[in-house]
Each structure stands twice: as C-alpha cells, then as structure tokens.
Scaffold this motif. Sequence first.
Motif, PDB file in Angstrom:
ATOM      1  N   TYR A 537       0.835  -1.186  -0.006  1.00  0.00           N
ATOM      2  CA  TYR A 537       0.130  -0.164  -0.047  1.00  0.00           C
ATOM      3  C   TYR A 537       0.852   1.260   0.010  1.00  0.00           C
ATOM      4  N   LEU A 538       1.843   1.185   0.704  1.00  0.00           N
ATOM      5  CA  LEU A 538       2.924   2.413   0.941  1.00  0.00           C
ATOM      6  C   LEU A 538       3.454   2.680  -0.437  1.00  0.00           C
ATOM      7  N   GLU A 539       3.821   1.398  -1.053  1.00  0.00           N
ATOM      8  CA  GLU A 539       4.602   1.481  -2.375  1.00  0.00           C
ATOM      9  C   GLU A 539       3.737   2.360  -3.412  1.00  0.00           C
ATOM     10  N   ASN A 540       2.250   1.947  -3.323  1.00  0.00           N
ATOM     11  CA  ASN A 540       1.357   2.689  -4.224  1.00  0.00           C
ATOM     12  C   ASN A 540       1.231   3.922  -4.009  1.00  0.00           C
ATOM     13  N   LEU A 541       1.036   4.469  -2.487  1.00  0.00           N
ATOM     14  CA  LEU A 541       0.927   5.873  -2.444  1.00  0.00           C
ATOM     15  C   LEU A 541       2.092   6.666  -2.674  1.00  0.00           C
ATOM     16  N   THR A 542       3.367   6.247  -2.492  1.00  0.00           N
ATOM     17  CA  THR A 542       4.668   6.912  -2.597  1.00  0.00           C
ATOM     18  C   THR A 542       5.141   6.682  -3.937  1.00  0.00           C
ATOM     19  N   GLY A 543       5.107   5.597  -4.431  1.00  0.00           N
ATOM     20  CA  GLY A 543       5.866   5.319  -5.943  1.00  0.00           C
ATOM     21  C   GLY A 543       7.280   4.840  -5.379  1.00  0.00           C
ATOM     22  N   LEU A 544       7.652   4.633  -4.026  1.00  0.00           N
ATOM     23  CA  LEU A 544       8.959   4.015  -3.729  1.00  0.00           C
ATOM     24  C   LEU A 544       8.836   2.723  -3.743  1.00  0.00           C
ATOM     25  N   GLN A 545      10.102   2.017  -3.858  1.00  0.00           N
ATOM     26  CA  GLN A 545      10.382   0.697  -3.764  1.00  0.00           C
ATOM     27  C   GLN A 545      11.034   0.239  -2.348  1.00  0.00           C
ATOM     28  N   LEU A 546      10.410  -0.333  -1.371  1.00  0.00           N
ATOM     29  CA  LEU A 546      10.618  -0.487  -0.041  1.00  0.00           C
ATOM     30  C   LEU A 546      11.331  -1.875   0.170  1.00  0.00           C
ATOM     31  N   LYS A 547      12.383  -2.172   1.085  1.00  0.00           N
ATOM     32  CA  LYS A 547      12.766  -3.173   1.558  1.00  0.00           C
ATOM     33  C   LYS A 547      11.919  -3.683   2.631  1.00  0.00           C
ATOM     34  N   ASP A 548      12.514  -5.085   2.972  1.00  0.00           N
ATOM     35  CA  ASP A 548      11.554  -5.838   3.924  1.00  0.00           C
ATOM     36  C   ASP A 548      11.787  -5.102   5.403  1.00  0.00           C
ATOM     37  N   TRP A 626       4.911  10.208   4.097  1.00  0.00           N
ATOM     38  CA  TRP A 626       4.150   9.005   3.254  1.00  0.00           C
ATOM     39  C   TRP A 626       2.697   9.238   2.987  1.00  0.00           C
ATOM     40  N   VAL A 627       2.113   9.670   4.068  1.00  0.00           N
ATOM     41  CA  VAL A 627       0.668   9.656   4.203  1.00  0.00           C
ATOM     42  C   VAL A 627       0.314  11.255   4.189  1.00  0.00           C
ATOM     43  N   ARG A 628      -0.131  11.809   2.870  1.00  0.00           N
ATOM     44  CA  ARG A 628      -0.166  13.352   2.858  1.00  0.00           C
ATOM     45  C   ARG A 628      -1.641  13.774   3.071  1.00  0.00           C
ATOM     46  N   THR A 629      -2.560  13.342   2.786  1.00  0.00           N
ATOM     47  CA  THR A 629      -3.891  13.421   2.643  1.00  0.00           C
ATOM     48  C   THR A 629      -4.769  12.371   3.266  1.00  0.00           C
ATOM     49  N   ALA A 630      -6.105  13.127   3.862  1.00  0.00           N
ATOM     50  CA  ALA A 630      -6.978  12.236   4.517  1.00  0.00           C
ATOM     51  C   ALA A 630      -7.383  11.106   3.874  1.00  0.00           C
ATOM     52  N   ALA A 631      -7.460  10.985   2.194  1.00  0.00           N
ATOM     53  CA  ALA A 631      -7.775   9.860   1.576  1.00  0.00           C
ATOM     54  C   ALA A 631      -6.620   8.624   1.609  1.00  0.00           C
ATOM     55  N   ALA A 649      -7.031  -4.769  18.377  1.00  0.00           N
ATOM     56  CA  ALA A 649      -7.249  -3.359  17.941  1.00  0.00           C
ATOM     57  C   ALA A 649      -5.910  -2.934  17.703  1.00  0.00           C
ATOM     58  N   TYR A 650      -5.741  -1.531  16.896  1.00  0.00           N
ATOM     59  CA  TYR A 650      -4.549  -1.091  16.632  1.00  0.00           C
ATOM     60  C   TYR A 650      -4.569   0.340  16.647  1.00  0.00           C
ATOM     61  N   ASP A 651      -3.384   0.959  16.650  1.00  0.00           N
ATOM     62  CA  ASP A 651      -3.365   2.555  16.568  1.00  0.00           C
ATOM     63  C   ASP A 651      -2.314   2.909  15.524  1.00  0.00           C
ATOM     64  N   LEU A 652      -2.763   3.714  14.660  1.00  0.00           N
ATOM     65  CA  LEU A 652      -1.714   4.256  13.588  1.00  0.00           C
ATOM     66  C   LEU A 652      -1.062   5.433  13.989  1.00  0.00           C
ATOM     67  N   ALA A 653       0.576   5.365  13.781  1.00  0.00           N
ATOM     68  CA  ALA A 653       1.289   6.479  14.363  1.00  0.00           C
ATOM     69  C   ALA A 653       1.897   6.875  13.033  1.00  0.00           C
ATOM     70  N   LEU A 654       1.706   8.351  12.839  1.00  0.00           N
ATOM     71  CA  LEU A 654       2.507   9.033  11.757  1.00  0.00           C
ATOM     72  C   LEU A 654       3.478   9.761  12.238  1.00  0.00           C
ATOM     73  N   ARG A 689      -5.058  17.322   4.531  1.00  0.00           N
ATOM     74  CA  ARG A 689      -4.070  16.587   4.996  1.00  0.00           C
ATOM     75  C   ARG A 689      -4.725  15.357   6.028  1.00  0.00           C
ATOM     76  N   ALA A 690      -3.855  14.460   6.081  1.00  0.00           N
ATOM     77  CA  ALA A 690      -4.224  13.212   6.882  1.00  0.00           C
ATOM     78  C   ALA A 690      -4.157  13.853   8.443  1.00  0.00           C
ATOM     79  N   PRO A 691      -5.479  13.354   8.880  1.00  0.00           N
ATOM     80  CA  PRO A 691      -5.804  13.602  10.292  1.00  0.00           C
ATOM     81  C   PRO A 691      -5.001  13.070  11.663  1.00  0.00           C
ATOM     82  N   SER A 692      -4.046  12.247  11.309  1.00  0.00           N
ATOM     83  CA  SER A 692      -3.506  11.672  12.221  1.00  0.00           C
ATOM     84  C   SER A 692      -1.833  12.407  12.216  1.00  0.00           C
ATOM     85  N   ARG A 693      -1.627  13.206  11.232  1.00  0.00           N
ATOM     86  CA  ARG A 693      -0.445  13.769  11.005  1.00  0.00           C
ATOM     87  C   ARG A 693      -0.030  14.792  12.044  1.00  0.00           C
TER      88      ARG A 693
END
Length: 728
Positions: A537-548, A626-631, A649-654, A689-693
């Motif tokens: 998902y992050l690669e599709n959002l940013t266009g980066l190639q991420l390693k493991d 990497w997470v710029r917008t609310a979308a 349950a989870y928490d997303l930390a930006l 902008r992303a609300p959690s930023r």
Amino acid sequence: MRPAGPTFWLLDARTGWRTIGPAGDAPPPADDGGIAFDAVHGLRLQADPHGPRALTSPDGSLGRLVLPDFVAADGAARLFTLAPNPPYLRRFDPDSGMFLPLPASGEPGSGARDLAAPVAIAASGRNLLVADRGSRRVVVFDTPTLSLRAVWEARDGEDHPVPPDHPQVWDPVSVDAGPAGAYVLDAAHGVVYRFRDPIGSPVIIRPAGTGRWRRLVVDSRGYLYLLAEGEPRLDIFRPDGEFVRSTVDGGEVADRFDPPLVIADHRRRIHVPAGLLTSCPSVTDTSGGGTWFDTSTGQAAVFADDEWIGPTHFQKKGTWIGGPLDSEIYRCQWHRIQLELNRLPVGSRLRVSTYTDATERRRDDILALPNALWAQVPDLIGPPVQPRGPEPRTPTGDMAVLSREGRFLWLRLELHSDGYDTPAVVSARVHYPRRAHLELLPAVYSADDAARRFLERFLSVFQTQLEPVEHLIRDVAGLFDPDAAPPKMVDALASWLALPLEGDWDTDQRRNLLRTIAPALRRRGTPYALRTYLRAYLENLTGLQLKDDQFPHLVEGYRERNHIWLTGQDAVGGRAAPWSSGKVARLQLDRYATVGKVRLVSTGDPDRDVFHHYAHRFRVIVPAPWVRTAADERALHRAIEAEKPAHTAYDLALLTPGIRIGHQSTIGLDTVIGAIPRTRLACQDDTTRAPSRPPSGRLGIDTVLSGGTARRRDRRVPTPLDSNVTLL
C-alpha cells in the motif's frame, strides 16, 4: 533463422520502428514524411515549425518540453514571471490573484537589483536566476525573502572579469537549474557555466563542436540540451560536454523531463493550474482547472469571443514507411496487422497500406511506387465531435494484410488531422505467415488461383475470431501471473485471494499489490503478512520501492507494556506513569485523578488495567510524509482492517522526522533523521491533510527560526538568507 510457426514483427520505440533508409532504425529527416517519434506518445505528426509545439516556439519552452523561458517555479512552487515591460520581475500573489512586481527589483537601470534587458529566468532551489543580456550579467535573488543573493558580473570566455563593453564579454542568453546547481549559457563563446552556489566559482563546460546556441535546458541526469541558433535542432551533451546526438523534435526526449506546470500561448499568456494558485501551492494537485494570465499586466487574461485560436500545433498530414520486414519464407502470405494507438482525436484519420515483394527493394524504389501497388485497408477515423463525459476508449487497429505473397513487406501509415492534435501510434505488430483454414479443405478448393485467394481471405475472417481463443488456451498460465495477466484478470486474481483493491488504483498498482503479497499469503494473520500488505500500500501511495527491513513497523502491545515497566514511558511518543494508570484513565484517588482526563470505570481490576489495555493490541508506525492526505490515511486504515486478525485493535502512528530524547528516540523504530524543517507562517491549514499527522510549525519541535552559515571571503558568518521561516 526461418520461423517454425506463426510469429510477428514488433515495431515500437523500444525495438525500433525500422524506418526505410540506409540508417535502419534512424528517424527520417525533418522534411521527410512529416512524422516524428515521440518518446511518450509514439509515432505522431511532426510539430508545426511555426506553432507552440516546435523546438523554436516563441515562448522558449522547446515545444512545451519545459517551462517557458520567462516563467520560473522554485522548490516551494512559488511562481515568477518575466514581463515584457517594466517592472520586469513579478511574483504570483495568492491573496490578490495577480502577478505583482517584486519590491525595488526589476526596474530599468544599472543598480544591483535593476535590469536592463532581461531575456530569461529560472529557479534553482531557492535561487531565482535572471539573465540580463543588456547589462551582461546574471542576477540571483532569494525566492522566499526576495533579497539579493549574488550578481554574476560580466566575464570573458575564460571566466576573467571584464567590463560590459569588452569585445570578448560573455552573452548570457539562457539559464536553467540542474542536479549540480545553476547553469548559464554563454552564446558568445559557446560555453556553459555551472554554479554550485551563488557566491562560489563556476565550472566551465565546453560542449564539443563549434555550434552556436541560444537556449539551454538541463535534465535530471545533468545532460545538457542546447537549441541551435537559427534552426530547429536540439544538440544533446553529457554533463562533461561530450556530444551524444541531435534531434529535430522535442518529443524524442519528452521522457527525460516532467511535464511543465505552466504553458504559454501565442500571445505570451500563461496557464497556471489551480494547485499553484493557493497560499500553499502544490504541484501534486490534480483537481484540474486553472487560470490564464496576461504576463504584460499580471492579471487574469481576457479572451475575445472572436479571437483567433492561434497557430496549429502539428502538421496536418504525414507519411511513414517502415521496412523491409523479412519473413525468411518463400512466397510468404503475411497475415494481419495490429496497431496500438495512443489517441485518435476528433477529425483525425489513419490510413494503413502494405506492399510485398520477393526481393528487397531500395528506399528510392519504395518511395517511387504508385499508390495502385499499395494494398489499402479501411481507414481508422476519429470521432466527429468530442463526446461529453469520460474520454472514449481509443480504438485498436486490427486488419488483415491484403497484399499478395512475398518474402518482404513494407508498412505505410498515413496520418491526417486538423493540425491542433495528432493521431499517435504506440506500436505495430505484423503477423506472419497466414495459416489459412483453406489448408484443411480438399485440394480442389485451391486449384484455381482466383478462387483460392477469395477463399483464403474469406476464411481468414473466421480465423481472426478464433485465434484469440487459441492463444488464450496456449497462454493460460499467464493469466495467473500478476505481471502477465490482462487488467481484467488482475481484478479476478485479487478476488480469488480475497484481496480488496482501491477503486482509484491503476493496473500497475494492482499488480504491485498481488506481486508483493504473494509470498506472505501462507502466513496470513501474522505481523509479517500484515507488514508485507501495508508495504505494498505504501509503495502505491508513494511510488517508492521499500525493502523488508524498512517501514512500516509493527509494535505489538506486550512489547510496549514491557517498555513501560522498564522506563516509565511509551515506546513510541508520549510519557506514561509506571503501571500505566493513564491508559485506562480510571479514577483512583491519590493515584490518578486529573480533572478532564479521568473516566468512571467500575469494571475490571485496576492492578490489571495495563494487561487489559495492551492485550491483542498493536501499533503501526509510518513516516508522516508518506501519508499526505486524508484519503491516503483512510486507504491505510482500510488495509489494516482488511488484514489484521478480527480480535485485535490497533493505533496508526504517523511520525515526522526528528529525534527528541525521552519522547522520540527509539533507534530503528521512531527516530528519523531529516532535513532542517521549513515553516511558512502564512500557509493556512490544509483541509486535505491526513488527520493523524502531527501538527506543524511548533517552536522547539519542528521549527527553526534561523540556522546555517554562508561563506564570505573565507570566513563563516551567519546570514538571514538561510532562515527557515518564511513570512509572506
């Protein structure tokens, strides 16, 4: 080697178009056929030599390859223009919606901030370069503060200072920015100056040859593109000045540059997209729209109802001939042609014809052939009017070869348009030989030559319909490969694996998700599988190639709980009292009774609150840039919800780049070293902008009031030009 079965010739930009002539794959000359080879759109009509798409276009954009030479955009997307009348230098003001003159700058004169006859501007980072041909110098301004950073005075071809009226003085006609700094073209001596910084000494690049040039652009690799004086020719050089090649159409190198943000028309009016018209401009705003501005007044342009639309962009017709294509088969019956079109605009037409022969003909013989010897198929016609709504699907040409048997084939494409747009062919596949169903009938049906040819062509209609089915059965394994499957099958593969896809993803992004998640499917429900899924998902959002071993990080609840017991603070941000009474916020006198934070909790055991809070809980850590917008954030939440175990349950930390001892200092987890932050106090909050930023512009956390030094006369002294807060 002779083919063992049906095969095809592929003609495109990668494999070569095989244009007729002694050079093989070399494009034809500028006046031969009216065809150009565009690196982005494919084979198309050549640009009109007097229109805005020509290399010699009046706006200096090299046919809309780059920004016009009188427009500049700095790293923060601030727009500047060079007006044809004083005051010359202007900057876009989002409050007034106009291009306003820079204060005490750009007026006619000989002062440090004055301009005599400016001819070009460009932005290199936060440096605004103005080539002033009248005073034989280049003036450098600071784009945020509008202060004067440097003046590159008149010099000769060896970088020695000389007066402006010296016979060997340089002629700065063009400026541009590149990966190694700022570049200045000296037309008088045919050299390029490269400046690393405004106050340093330049490096002189001497392009090979003795040409005379009048325009300079630099691509992201540092290659130099010099427009010849008096002719439509673009000479390409390596960063050290070594000659590479020349081109007569900017489309051939269009893939080396990003599309320009601003375009100009024949009256020096510029179109600015809507994303650059706000106090916080964004080059990634794709919402559409925009405004035309008159550079002479700086105000929005006014168009008359009967105004001339301007010169044509492309030539109205052109002919391309490719070949010879060698089948290596005696009396080969060529089968069919498949054309992949980039576009076929309103009122355009594409005519396809072929010629076959038993021997290889010379180029002059092919050009001299009468039209009667070329076998034509029905034309491909663009729509009569522009349809409303979504853009219609571009047709794909699929046609039979009507020429007689012959080992060699030549393909001719004739393109026609109204001059304001052009058909574009991405590739052509020429299939051979034709395995006609006639071979399965008794020999009597092939005894007569006329009857044989009729039956062969008649049965080929049905054969063409059956061939895709035969190929589908033969290549069925490719349907289950994310990289080889057709777009519709990609969606089917995702549904078989119960992988939801985002509705706004393109085919490449969907393939990337399937390709990335495949190794983790057997471990679904584990942290490894969730991290792999989120990485796609992050690669599709940013266009980066991420390693493991890169983001995202997952921190399970029991690890944070243990960290609190040992240190008295959260593993990721914030502090908590030992045993974490603040986690549940249970009201307990003498222990946790903060007004406004406590809650009345009457269930459970207070001594085990920390276990209940962290049980079946985890935290996802992702860099905030990497997470710029609310979308984007909503997409991440959907991904986590789809792949996490149902009982967790989870928490997303930006996280923003930084390190703060006791708050954000876990090495390898939440410590990110970044550049010095820059704050623009006039920027309004971005509603997208992303609300959690985390909030920005906090003194002592992510805002530096001043910093950095500048070298002046071998001493390090502080300078306000390096301040990192911009007051608008």
